[in-house]
Design a protein around this motif. Sequence first.
Motif, PDB file in Angstrom:
ATOM      1  N   UNK A 195       0.842  -1.194   0.000  1.00  0.00           N
ATOM      2  CA  UNK A 195       0.000   0.000   0.000  1.00  0.00           C
ATOM      3  C   UNK A 195       0.878   1.245   0.000  1.00  0.00           C
ATOM      4  N   UNK A 196       0.448   2.259  -0.722  1.00  0.00           N
ATOM      5  CA  UNK A 196       1.196   3.522  -0.683  1.00  0.00           C
ATOM      6  C   UNK A 196       1.077   4.114   0.730  1.00  0.00           C
ATOM      7  N   UNK A 197       2.062   4.881   1.151  1.00  0.00           N
ATOM      8  CA  UNK A 197       2.036   5.377   2.533  1.00  0.00           C
ATOM      9  C   UNK A 197       0.903   6.366   2.828  1.00  0.00           C
ATOM     10  N   UNK A 198       0.576   6.423   4.108  1.00  0.00           N
ATOM     11  CA  UNK A 198      -0.400   7.391   4.605  1.00  0.00           C
ATOM     12  C   UNK A 198       0.393   8.559   5.203  1.00  0.00           C
ATOM     13  N   UNK A 199       0.100   9.735   4.696  1.00  0.00           N
ATOM     14  CA  UNK A 199       0.859  10.929   5.051  1.00  0.00           C
ATOM     15  C   UNK A 199      -0.041  11.912   5.799  1.00  0.00           C
ATOM     16  N   UNK A 200       0.460  12.449   6.898  1.00  0.00           N
ATOM     17  CA  UNK A 200      -0.268  13.522   7.594  1.00  0.00           C
ATOM     18  C   UNK A 200       0.308  14.844   7.108  1.00  0.00           C
ATOM     19  N   UNK A 201      -0.563  15.800   6.764  1.00  0.00           N
ATOM     20  CA  UNK A 201      -0.095  17.070   6.186  1.00  0.00           C
ATOM     21  C   UNK A 201      -0.571  18.226   7.077  1.00  0.00           C
ATOM     22  N   UNK A 226      -1.407  15.849  19.945  1.00  0.00           N
ATOM     23  CA  UNK A 226      -2.568  15.050  20.353  1.00  0.00           C
ATOM     24  C   UNK A 226      -3.277  14.456  19.139  1.00  0.00           C
ATOM     25  N   UNK A 227      -3.502  15.292  18.128  1.00  0.00           N
ATOM     26  CA  UNK A 227      -4.268  14.814  16.971  1.00  0.00           C
ATOM     27  C   UNK A 227      -3.437  13.814  16.141  1.00  0.00           C
ATOM     28  N   UNK A 228      -2.144  14.063  16.016  1.00  0.00           N
ATOM     29  CA  UNK A 228      -1.296  13.105  15.279  1.00  0.00           C
ATOM     30  C   UNK A 228      -1.308  11.763  16.021  1.00  0.00           C
ATOM     31  N   UNK A 229      -1.239  11.826  17.365  1.00  0.00           N
ATOM     32  CA  UNK A 229      -1.297  10.598  18.178  1.00  0.00           C
ATOM     33  C   UNK A 229      -2.561   9.800  17.885  1.00  0.00           C
ATOM     34  N   UNK A 230      -3.691  10.523  17.800  1.00  0.00           N
ATOM     35  CA  UNK A 230      -4.977   9.837  17.534  1.00  0.00           C
ATOM     36  C   UNK A 230      -4.977   9.203  16.145  1.00  0.00           C
ATOM     37  N   UNK A 231      -4.454   9.928  15.165  1.00  0.00           N
ATOM     38  CA  UNK A 231      -4.464   9.408  13.780  1.00  0.00           C
ATOM     39  C   UNK A 231      -3.562   8.176  13.693  1.00  0.00           C
ATOM     40  N   UNK A 232      -2.390   8.259  14.290  1.00  0.00           N
ATOM     41  CA  UNK A 232      -1.438   7.140  14.247  1.00  0.00           C
ATOM     42  C   UNK A 232      -2.041   5.915  14.936  1.00  0.00           C
ATOM     43  N   UNK A 233      -2.741   6.158  16.048  1.00  0.00           N
ATOM     44  CA  UNK A 233      -3.340   5.050  16.809  1.00  0.00           C
ATOM     45  C   UNK A 233      -4.439   4.351  16.009  1.00  0.00           C
ATOM     46  N   UNK A 234      -5.187   5.177  15.239  1.00  0.00           N
ATOM     47  CA  UNK A 234      -6.341   4.609  14.537  1.00  0.00           C
ATOM     48  C   UNK A 234      -5.961   3.978  13.197  1.00  0.00           C
ATOM     49  N   UNK A 235      -4.747   4.240  12.700  1.00  0.00           N
ATOM     50  CA  UNK A 235      -4.362   3.702  11.391  1.00  0.00           C
ATOM     51  C   UNK A 235      -2.862   3.432  11.394  1.00  0.00           C
ATOM     52  N   UNK A 236      -2.503   2.134  11.394  1.00  0.00           N
ATOM     53  CA  UNK A 236      -1.072   1.839  11.518  1.00  0.00           C
ATOM     54  C   UNK A 236      -0.328   1.958  10.187  1.00  0.00           C
ATOM     55  N   UNK A 237      -1.012   2.504   9.155  1.00  0.00           N
ATOM     56  CA  UNK A 237      -0.279   2.724   7.898  1.00  0.00           C
ATOM     57  C   UNK A 237       0.274   4.160   7.811  1.00  0.00           C
ATOM     58  N   UNK A 238       0.092   4.955   8.885  1.00  0.00           N
ATOM     59  CA  UNK A 238       0.636   6.318   8.848  1.00  0.00           C
ATOM     60  C   UNK A 238       2.147   6.242   8.982  1.00  0.00           C
ATOM     61  N   UNK A 239       2.836   6.836   8.028  1.00  0.00           N
ATOM     62  CA  UNK A 239       4.294   6.681   7.989  1.00  0.00           C
ATOM     63  C   UNK A 239       5.060   8.005   7.908  1.00  0.00           C
ATOM     64  N   UNK A 240       4.338   9.079   7.595  1.00  0.00           N
ATOM     65  CA  UNK A 240       5.074  10.298   7.255  1.00  0.00           C
ATOM     66  C   UNK A 240       4.277  11.539   7.661  1.00  0.00           C
ATOM     67  N   UNK A 241       4.981  12.581   8.029  1.00  0.00           N
ATOM     68  CA  UNK A 241       4.324  13.855   8.287  1.00  0.00           C
ATOM     69  C   UNK A 241       4.973  14.934   7.413  1.00  0.00           C
ATOM     70  N   UNK A 242       4.140  15.599   6.631  1.00  0.00           N
ATOM     71  CA  UNK A 242       4.623  16.765   5.879  1.00  0.00           C
ATOM     72  C   UNK A 242       4.137  17.990   6.650  1.00  0.00           C
ATOM     73  N   UNK A 243       5.055  18.877   6.982  1.00  0.00           N
ATOM     74  CA  UNK A 243       4.644  20.081   7.713  1.00  0.00           C
ATOM     75  C   UNK A 243       5.394  21.272   7.146  1.00  0.00           C
ATOM     76  N   UNK A 244       4.753  22.426   7.220  1.00  0.00           N
ATOM     77  CA  UNK A 244       5.351  23.651   6.680  1.00  0.00           C
ATOM     78  C   UNK A 244       6.665  23.945   7.403  1.00  0.00           C
ATOM     79  N   UNK A 245       7.655  24.379   6.642  1.00  0.00           N
ATOM     80  CA  UNK A 245       8.982  24.680   7.198  1.00  0.00           C
ATOM     81  C   UNK A 245       8.904  25.725   8.311  1.00  0.00           C
ATOM     82  N   UNK A 246       7.882  26.604   8.264  1.00  0.00           N
ATOM     83  CA  UNK A 246       7.805  27.673   9.264  1.00  0.00           C
ATOM     84  C   UNK A 246       7.426  27.194  10.665  1.00  0.00           C
TER      85      UNK A 246
END
Length: 485
Positions: A6-12, A108-128
Amino acid sequence: MVGTRKKPHVIFVPYPLQGHVIPAVHLAIKLASQGLTVTFINTQAIHHQTSKAQPNGEPDIFARGRESGLDIRYTTVSDGLPVGFDRSLNHDQYMAALIHVFSAHVDEVVGQIVKSDDSVRCMIADTFFVWPSKIAKKFGLVYVSFWTEPALVFSLYYHMDLLMINGHFACQDCREDTIDYIPGVKAIEPKDMASYLQETDTTSISHQIIFKMFKDTKNADFLICNTVQELEDETLSALQAKIPCYAVGPIFPNGFTKSFVATSLWSESDCTQWLDKKAHGSVLYVSFGSYAHVAKRDLVEIANGLSLSKVSFVWVLRPDIVSSDDVDPLPDGFEEEVADRAMIIPWCSQRAVLAHPAIGGFLTHCGWNSILESIWCQVPVLGLPLLTDQFTNRKLVVDDWKIGINLSDGRVVTKEEVSKNVKRLMSGKSEDEFRNNIKEMKKTLENALSCDGSSEKNMALFIKDLEAKISEKMKPGDRSVCTDS
Ligand SMILES: O=c1ccn([C@@H]2O[C@H](COP(=O)(O)OP(=O)(O)O[C@H]3O[C@H](CO)[C@@H](O)[C@H](O)[C@H]3O)[C@@H](O)[C@H]2O)c(=O)[nH]1
């Protein structure tokens, strides 16, 4: 299914400002179109303002994207302040909340997302942001930093230490000679650096952000830039030696003027019918983006200069352009005086306006999105940088690429100069020069986005490298995920 990868799950997580959310939304869509699952996290304040600005405010801005088959999810998070708080009027408190409080909510929210879906592998976040590498590390995620400005601006910040050692930044009497020691940057004048690198007081909230964010960015696994390899080849090549960096711009919605995701924070006035009646290339578009404020004195000079020029114009005047507690900053009688040739509106669909054949020039603060959009529509630029990267963007546009001119020679704007330069941009010989150069630049952008163009290739390479990094991180015993936040 065994063997199916499966392609990775990314949090943005986009920076909660208009000029950052827009390219982030369209990058998220591009990634989802490549088969990635994306969870996009807007702040509640941005979400609220975006919904309020739509005729039928949608609870989920990506709902239509999912209907078309993209796996793109949407959630919101508090930035630490009440939704109704005036973030424009109280800029420093807002930025303080983003430095000190926001990360706890994101955690907190990233923790919840990671807990609910073990395919989360990456976080993209603004450089600022000042915190992404810590949160990514905590949850065992690959961290991708997203840069929404030219690579040149990134390079100067990235080498802040060199600027300090050489006496060009953060010193009592900074040197004023040319800077020629930044890797990948041939030469730049101090006046063309981002405003924060020119200021002598480096204790402001913006400086706190810049010092911390560039420390944090050095821990990023990858950097995605909304620029084009061919536009900034030398700078990008030097950066690529420090951090895996991918120029995937210009990041626009697929149809350019149309997007299935609402991103505007203010409701859009429609100028089409008014523009339809105007001659080809006869109208100047004036906008200073979503963030910068214009000093009342300068705004009055610009208004009087536009009036003197006799040119037709569409002027986007945000309600807070001077300040949210000065909602009527135009000179008395100005609107009546220009009524037959001007449309003054609080906000519009800028891409649609720029793409209209009646538009012949763009008086802009040189925000990076505006510059990319202007090139795409082949509309030459009249530049009035106000703060942050806009000074460096002006140098690229006026001095290097020659697709525009300065509104003012000094930093003091006068109505005579405004009138003279508006007329120069909108008519005469020089206009042709800008138009020829900008035509060439448009081709460069188009080529970058074509199937075998640099941005498309860089996007494919990024996804490949991301997958490899994820596999490396997922080797047994290598992922230390702590979900008990
Ligand atoms: O009436 C309007 C005016 C603007 N826009 C859009 O809003 C965005 C504005 O972005 P930009 O031109 O980059 O300006 P800012 O909103 O000021 O952006 C901030 O973020 C940019 C990216 O980091 C920086 O380059 C700028 O200096 C910074 O002020 C663009 O996509 C425009 O199309 C509209 O849709 N309607």
